[in-house]
Design a protein around this motif. Structure first.
Motif, mmCIF file in Angstrom:
data_model
loop_
_atom_site.group_PDB
_atom_site.id
_atom_site.type_symbol
_atom_site.label_atom_id
_atom_site.label_comp_id
_atom_site.label_asym_id
_atom_site.label_seq_id
_atom_site.Cartn_x
_atom_site.Cartn_y
_atom_site.Cartn_z
ATOM 1 N N ALA A 15 0.986 -0.696 0.060
ATOM 2 C CA ALA A 15 0.013 -0.117 0.393
ATOM 3 C C ALA A 15 0.686 1.682 0.494
ATOM 4 O O ALA A 15 0.228 1.864 -0.572
ATOM 5 C CB ALA A 15 -1.144 0.122 0.956
ATOM 6 N N VAL A 19 -0.493 2.766 -3.568
ATOM 7 C CA VAL A 19 -1.484 3.585 -3.610
ATOM 8 C C VAL A 19 -1.350 4.914 -2.368
ATOM 9 O O VAL A 19 -1.401 4.670 -0.676
ATOM 10 C CB VAL A 19 -2.540 3.039 -3.107
ATOM 11 C CG1 VAL A 19 -3.064 2.278 -4.758
ATOM 12 C CG2 VAL A 19 -2.685 1.877 -2.011
ATOM 13 N N ARG A 21 -0.442 7.686 0.373
ATOM 14 C CA ARG A 21 -0.890 8.858 1.145
ATOM 15 C C ARG A 21 -1.045 9.672 0.577
ATOM 16 O O ARG A 21 0.465 10.222 0.621
ATOM 17 C CB ARG A 21 -1.071 8.527 2.869
ATOM 18 C CG ARG A 21 -2.140 7.466 3.100
ATOM 19 C CD ARG A 21 -2.318 7.824 5.106
ATOM 20 N NE ARG A 21 -2.942 6.436 5.003
ATOM 21 C CZ ARG A 21 -3.087 6.477 6.464
ATOM 22 N NH1 ARG A 21 -2.634 7.238 7.406
ATOM 23 N NH2 ARG A 21 -3.958 5.749 7.134
ATOM 24 N N PRO A 25 -1.155 6.981 -7.090
ATOM 25 C CA PRO A 25 -1.051 6.279 -7.237
ATOM 26 C C PRO A 25 -0.543 4.932 -8.304
ATOM 27 O O PRO A 25 -0.352 6.031 -8.906
ATOM 28 C CB PRO A 25 -2.662 5.137 -6.487
ATOM 29 C CG PRO A 25 -3.585 6.903 -7.933
ATOM 30 C CD PRO A 25 -2.979 7.707 -7.177
ATOM 31 N N PHE A 54 -3.936 1.911 -9.521
ATOM 32 C CA PHE A 54 -4.042 1.075 -7.934
ATOM 33 C C PHE A 54 -4.979 1.796 -6.917
ATOM 34 O O PHE A 54 -4.923 3.331 -7.409
ATOM 35 C CB PHE A 54 -2.770 0.581 -7.507
ATOM 36 C CG PHE A 54 -2.248 -0.781 -7.724
ATOM 37 C CD1 PHE A 54 -2.806 -2.227 -7.568
ATOM 38 C CD2 PHE A 54 -1.205 -0.400 -8.660
ATOM 39 C CE1 PHE A 54 -1.845 -2.790 -8.436
ATOM 40 C CE2 PHE A 54 0.024 -1.491 -8.999
ATOM 41 C CZ PHE A 54 -0.661 -2.851 -9.438
ATOM 42 N N THR A 55 -6.464 0.924 -7.014
ATOM 43 C CA THR A 55 -7.011 2.031 -6.052
ATOM 44 C C THR A 55 -6.814 1.603 -4.075
ATOM 45 O O THR A 55 -7.426 2.113 -3.452
ATOM 46 C CB THR A 55 -8.408 1.870 -6.644
ATOM 47 O OG1 THR A 55 -8.612 0.129 -6.852
ATOM 48 C CG2 THR A 55 -8.697 2.311 -7.892
ATOM 49 N N ASP A 56 -6.545 0.424 -4.564
ATOM 50 C CA ASP A 56 -6.341 0.139 -3.141
ATOM 51 C C ASP A 56 -5.756 -1.564 -2.429
ATOM 52 O O ASP A 56 -5.720 -2.167 -3.686
ATOM 53 C CB ASP A 56 -7.958 -0.809 -2.506
ATOM 54 C CG ASP A 56 -7.914 -0.773 -0.781
ATOM 55 O OD1 ASP A 56 -6.694 -0.426 -0.500
ATOM 56 O OD2 ASP A 56 -8.858 -1.422 -0.855
#
Length: 291
Positions: A15, A19, A21, A25, A54-56
């Protein structure tokens, strides 16, 4: 075999890469197969992932789920699979059938990012699924509740009257998701219970203790895995084991020797003093337990 804590560690690591923060992404450049047998579905073609962001990244039991707007790449690492991350993936195309690499994912943004799904040994059972819905993966659809989501009251109700042995129940992904051979050994050792005890023979106090041990062992392992690079997670798991994989060593709780029961394709470890009243368990090499 990677279990819940290691897969959760992979989720956190990936992550942060895919993705992050406060940043854009990652975007897929391509998905290549080193072994055509690793891909178990045809709902989405590997070519369709090219250009997708990518989303998650999440975990379902011991499954790793990489998500996009309209598709999911679901990975099960099985007994000997793992992800090998690189910030500088090679430009040369992957040659199918060569070495341990079953699948390679490369990113175009950031350029060079990506990972290989690798699998050691000759018994290849790692699996990849490209699907529109995560529940289209049969193993995910069959999953029971996640081990860390089960309350004590729910756990006692699930286990009460069950005629199966504790070791097999803890490993049954359709009953409780996320626990495999290693952590079932560790949980039973922490709860001071024999792996062959029938769930039906436990009283509510013993079941509560088993629930506490399950949460404590898994929670501690997840905390230890947090923030570690993918390449360090397996070694960290081995170092933290109290009895699993430590046949012949001394139990860190009582000092007794750690013993083993072997089966056709696996083994369990336990401490007789802590778990079976000092009585060694019979070696059940011909047993159907764990089958």
């Amino acid at each position: 075999m990677p279990e819940m804590p290691e897969v959760q560690g992979l989720v956190q690591f990936l992550a942060g890469k895919l993705v992050p923060r406060g940043a854009a992404p990652a975007v897929v450049r391509d998905l290549q197969l080193g072994s055509f047998a690793v891909l178990k579905t045809a709902d989405v073609s590997p070519a369709e992932l090219s250009g997708k962001a990518f989303t998650d990244v999440e975990r379902r039991g011991k499954f790793l789920v990489l998500s996009f707007d309209d598709a999911h790449l679901v990975l099960h690492l099985a007994r000997a699979g793992w992800l090998r991350w690189s910030d500088t993936m090679p430009d040369a195309p992957l040659r199918p059938g060569k070495g341990m690499i079953a699948m390679r994912l490369r990113c175009s943004q950031p350029a060079g990012y990506g990972f290989d799904l690798i699998e050691a040994g000759t018994r290849k059972s790692a699996a990849a699924y490209l699907v529109r819905d995560v529940l289209d993966v049969p193993g995910v659809k069959r999953l029971g509740p996640d081990a860390l989501d089960i309350t004590e009251q729910e756990f006692v109700a699930m286990m009460r009257g069950h005629r199966n042995q504790l070791k097999g129940l803890l490993r049954d992904q359709s009953f409780i998701a996320g626990i495999g051979n290693a952590y079932s050994d560790e949980i039973l050792h922490a709860a001071r219970l024999s792996p062959f005890t029938l769930a039906a023979n436990l009283d509510d106090g013993q079941l509560a203790a088993l629930h506490t041990s399950m949460h404590t062992v898994l929670g501690t392992a997840i905390t230890e895995a947090a923030g570690k690079p993918a390449k360090e997670l397996k070694d960290a798991k081995r170092r933290a084991m109290q009895v699993h994989g430590r046949t012949g060593e001394n139990c860190p709780v009582c000092g007794d020797v750690v013993r083993e029961v072997s089966f056709a394709d696996s083994a369990l470890q336990y401490c007789a003093t802590c778990q079976t009243g000092g009585k060694p368990l019979a070696d059940r090499r011909t047993s159907k337990f764990l089958k």
